[in-house]
Motif scaffolding. Structure first.
Motif, PDB file in Angstrom:
ATOM      1  N   ASP A 200     -54.545  30.148 -10.473  1.00  0.00           N
ATOM      2  CA  ASP A 200     -53.380  30.544  -9.665  1.00  0.00           C
ATOM      3  C   ASP A 200     -52.178  30.999 -10.494  1.00  0.00           C
ATOM      4  O   ASP A 200     -51.439  31.885 -10.087  1.00  0.00           O
ATOM      5  CB  ASP A 200     -52.961  29.392  -8.735  1.00  0.00           C
ATOM      6  CG  ASP A 200     -52.807  28.072  -9.480  1.00  0.00           C
ATOM      7  OD1 ASP A 200     -53.234  27.997 -10.644  1.00  0.00           O
ATOM      8  OD2 ASP A 200     -52.258  27.126  -8.889  1.00  0.00           O
ATOM      9  N   ARG A 201     -51.999  30.426 -11.698  1.00  0.00           N
ATOM     10  CA  ARG A 201     -50.781  30.734 -12.457  1.00  0.00           C
ATOM     11  C   ARG A 201     -51.033  31.575 -13.704  1.00  0.00           C
ATOM     12  O   ARG A 201     -50.091  32.035 -14.339  1.00  0.00           O
ATOM     13  CB  ARG A 201     -50.076  29.439 -12.879  1.00  0.00           C
ATOM     14  CG  ARG A 201     -49.570  28.605 -11.715  1.00  0.00           C
ATOM     15  CD  ARG A 201     -48.801  27.394 -12.223  1.00  0.00           C
ATOM     16  NE  ARG A 201     -49.593  26.597 -13.159  1.00  0.00           N
ATOM     17  CZ  ARG A 201     -50.489  25.690 -12.800  1.00  0.00           C
ATOM     18  NH1 ARG A 201     -50.714  25.470 -11.525  1.00  0.00           N
ATOM     19  NH2 ARG A 201     -51.153  25.008 -13.713  1.00  0.00           N
ATOM     20  N   GLY A 202     -52.301  31.727 -14.089  1.00  0.00           N
ATOM     21  CA  GLY A 202     -52.572  32.445 -15.327  1.00  0.00           C
ATOM     22  C   GLY A 202     -52.208  31.600 -16.540  1.00  0.00           C
ATOM     23  O   GLY A 202     -52.172  30.367 -16.467  1.00  0.00           O
ATOM     24  N   ILE A 203     -51.903  32.261 -17.643  1.00  0.00           N
ATOM     25  CA  ILE A 203     -51.559  31.549 -18.883  1.00  0.00           C
ATOM     26  C   ILE A 203     -50.076  31.186 -18.867  1.00  0.00           C
ATOM     27  O   ILE A 203     -49.233  31.994 -18.479  1.00  0.00           O
ATOM     28  CB  ILE A 203     -51.883  32.420 -20.112  1.00  0.00           C
ATOM     29  CG1 ILE A 203     -53.393  32.681 -20.183  1.00  0.00           C
ATOM     30  CG2 ILE A 203     -51.409  31.762 -21.407  1.00  0.00           C
ATOM     31  CD1 ILE A 203     -53.800  33.719 -21.207  1.00  0.00           C
ATOM     32  N   ASN A 204     -49.768  29.984 -19.287  1.00  0.00           N
ATOM     33  CA  ASN A 204     -48.384  29.505 -19.346  1.00  0.00           C
ATOM     34  C   ASN A 204     -47.526  30.468 -20.180  1.00  0.00           C
ATOM     35  O   ASN A 204     -47.917  30.842 -21.285  1.00  0.00           O
ATOM     36  CB  ASN A 204     -48.395  28.106 -19.987  1.00  0.00           C
ATOM     37  CG  ASN A 204     -47.054  27.425 -19.887  1.00  0.00           C
ATOM     38  OD1 ASN A 204     -46.051  27.931 -20.386  1.00  0.00           O
ATOM     39  ND2 ASN A 204     -47.034  26.280 -19.247  1.00  0.00           N
ATOM     40  N   PRO A 205     -46.353  30.877 -19.661  1.00  0.00           N
ATOM     41  CA  PRO A 205     -45.487  31.819 -20.396  1.00  0.00           C
ATOM     42  C   PRO A 205     -45.127  31.360 -21.806  1.00  0.00           C
ATOM     43  O   PRO A 205     -45.008  32.174 -22.716  1.00  0.00           O
ATOM     44  CB  PRO A 205     -44.232  31.899 -19.514  1.00  0.00           C
ATOM     45  CG  PRO A 205     -44.702  31.537 -18.144  1.00  0.00           C
ATOM     46  CD  PRO A 205     -45.802  30.547 -18.336  1.00  0.00           C
ATOM     47  N   SER A 206     -44.984  30.042 -22.002  1.00  0.00           N
ATOM     48  CA  SER A 206     -44.630  29.539 -23.341  1.00  0.00           C
ATOM     49  C   SER A 206     -45.775  29.767 -24.320  1.00  0.00           C
ATOM     50  O   SER A 206     -45.549  29.939 -25.521  1.00  0.00           O
ATOM     51  CB  SER A 206     -44.261  28.051 -23.283  1.00  0.00           C
ATOM     52  OG  SER A 206     -45.406  27.272 -22.999  1.00  0.00           O
ATOM     53  N   ILE A 207     -47.011  29.788 -23.827  1.00  0.00           N
ATOM     54  CA  ILE A 207     -48.172  30.063 -24.683  1.00  0.00           C
ATOM     55  C   ILE A 207     -48.258  31.557 -24.987  1.00  0.00           C
ATOM     56  O   ILE A 207     -48.557  31.958 -26.112  1.00  0.00           O
ATOM     57  CB  ILE A 207     -49.467  29.539 -24.027  1.00  0.00           C
ATOM     58  CG1 ILE A 207     -49.430  28.009 -23.971  1.00  0.00           C
ATOM     59  CG2 ILE A 207     -50.706  30.018 -24.783  1.00  0.00           C
ATOM     60  CD1 ILE A 207     -50.528  27.374 -23.165  1.00  0.00           C
ATOM     61  N   LEU A 208     -47.962  32.377 -23.978  1.00  0.00           N
ATOM     62  CA  LEU A 208     -47.999  33.836 -24.183  1.00  0.00           C
ATOM     63  C   LEU A 208     -47.050  34.282 -25.292  1.00  0.00           C
ATOM     64  O   LEU A 208     -47.297  35.268 -25.975  1.00  0.00           O
ATOM     65  CB  LEU A 208     -47.643  34.567 -22.880  1.00  0.00           C
ATOM     66  CG  LEU A 208     -48.727  34.605 -21.794  1.00  0.00           C
ATOM     67  CD1 LEU A 208     -48.197  35.306 -20.547  1.00  0.00           C
ATOM     68  CD2 LEU A 208     -49.989  35.292 -22.292  1.00  0.00           C
ATOM     69  N   LYS A 209     -45.972  33.514 -25.488  1.00  0.00           N
ATOM     70  CA  LYS A 209     -44.981  33.878 -26.516  1.00  0.00           C
ATOM     71  C   LYS A 209     -45.509  33.692 -27.931  1.00  0.00           C
ATOM     72  O   LYS A 209     -44.988  34.286 -28.868  1.00  0.00           O
ATOM     73  CB  LYS A 209     -43.709  33.026 -26.341  1.00  0.00           C
ATOM     74  CG  LYS A 209     -42.855  33.430 -25.151  1.00  0.00           C
ATOM     75  CD  LYS A 209     -41.653  32.502 -25.008  1.00  0.00           C
ATOM     76  CE  LYS A 209     -40.846  32.839 -23.760  1.00  0.00           C
ATOM     77  NZ  LYS A 209     -39.811  31.824 -23.506  1.00  0.00           N
ATOM     78  N   VAL A 210     -46.524  32.858 -28.106  1.00  0.00           N
ATOM     79  CA  VAL A 210     -46.957  32.512 -29.472  1.00  0.00           C
ATOM     80  C   VAL A 210     -48.331  33.075 -29.846  1.00  0.00           C
ATOM     81  O   VAL A 210     -48.799  32.865 -30.958  1.00  0.00           O
ATOM     82  CB  VAL A 210     -46.942  30.975 -29.689  1.00  0.00           C
ATOM     83  CG1 VAL A 210     -45.534  30.436 -29.560  1.00  0.00           C
ATOM     84  CG2 VAL A 210     -47.888  30.254 -28.726  1.00  0.00           C
ATOM     85  N   VAL A 211     -48.995  33.797 -28.915  1.00  0.00           N
ATOM     86  CA  VAL A 211     -50.319  34.340 -29.243  1.00  0.00           C
ATOM     87  C   VAL A 211     -50.200  35.551 -30.168  1.00  0.00           C
ATOM     88  O   VAL A 211     -49.131  36.139 -30.311  1.00  0.00           O
ATOM     89  CB  VAL A 211     -51.103  34.725 -27.961  1.00  0.00           C
ATOM     90  CG1 VAL A 211     -51.326  33.501 -27.094  1.00  0.00           C
ATOM     91  CG2 VAL A 211     -50.408  35.832 -27.183  1.00  0.00           C
TER      92      VAL A 211
END
Length: 244
Positions: A200-211
């Motif tokens: 429902d939410r996809g990947i957490n935005p805080s994780i997207l910042k560090v990939v």
């Protein structure tokens, strides 16, 4: 095939934790009090075991035995230590391919992903201790037994796994629609880990910042997203295609 096992009763669950059983989840009766119950709650915090406070009716549906307000579900698989697994794969000389699941909640999706991961040679699946789908009978059935063949690791936070992968020379790629990069623009030939988000939410935005990289699948119809297990299959087979 070992199915998920239940333990009930406060003292029995305490003894199981001390014995090192792999407990997947514990259901506790709302409003329960007492010294033994407090001891159990302390143990759950110390061992970071996922628990839910539920009405007694829920516990009665889980078992017709004298549960004393506590029912624990033991995982049918042993979880691996992520750092040891990553080190072992790197030392084996093969090009690592890991899968990180950011709080995927549907057990059938989880099972389907494990099955595809086994078919595509994934070296290990990393999940979060809290908030994700449990490894239970449905997971085993949907995975067609692959759950016993692919190492699964639990971590406190997926971000910890991202940082560890990066420190180990493994590129982390997020499967997300929040990018202009198509899946086919990304190189999977070097050591990499693919992150799939929750339904429902996809990947957490805080994780997207560090990939290290983000990629999406081209969607040519009117529906804006694919089922997560189908999308995961597309990503893993693109990695296979590039590596063949």
């Amino acid at each position: 095939m070992q199915e998920q096992t239940q333990i009930f009763g406060i003292r029995a669950v305490i003894e199981a934790i001390h014995a090192g059983e792999t407990i997947d989840k514990i259901f506790l009766q709302k409003g329960l009090k007492g010294d033994l119950f407090s001891e159990l709650e302390t143990l759950l915090r110390q061992h970071a075991i996922t628990s839910s406070y539920v009405p007694v009716e829920k516990l009665n549906r889980l078992t017709n035995k004298n549960h004393q307000g506590v029912v624990a579900q033991i995982s049918p698989v042993e979880f691996h230590d992520m750092e040891s697994l990553v080190l072992r794969i790197i030392e084996s000389g093969k090009t690592p391919l890991f899968l990180l699941l950011d709080q995927l909640s549907d057990v059938r999706n989880f099972g389907a992903i494990i099955r595809t991961a086994e078919c595509t040679g994934v070296d290990g699946i990393i999940i979060q201790k809290k908030g994700g789908a449990p490894v239970n009978g449905d997971t085993i059935k949907t995975s067609a037994g692959a759950v016993f063949k692919v190492p699964i690791c639990k971590v406190d936070h997926i971000k910890d796994a991202v940082f560890y992968m990066q420190a180990s020379g493994i590129k982390v790629i997020a499967a997300t629609e929040k990018t202009n990069n198509l899946l086919y623009d990304i190189s999977f030939k070097e050591p990499c880990a693919i992150i799939m988000g929750s339904e429902d939410r996809g990947i957490n935005p805080s994780i997207l910042k560090v990939v290290d990289d983000k990629a999406k699948l081209p969607l040519l119809g009117d529906i804006e997203s694919l089922n997560v297990s189908v999308a995961c299959g597309a990503f893993l087979y693109e990695a296979v295609r590039q590596r063949l």
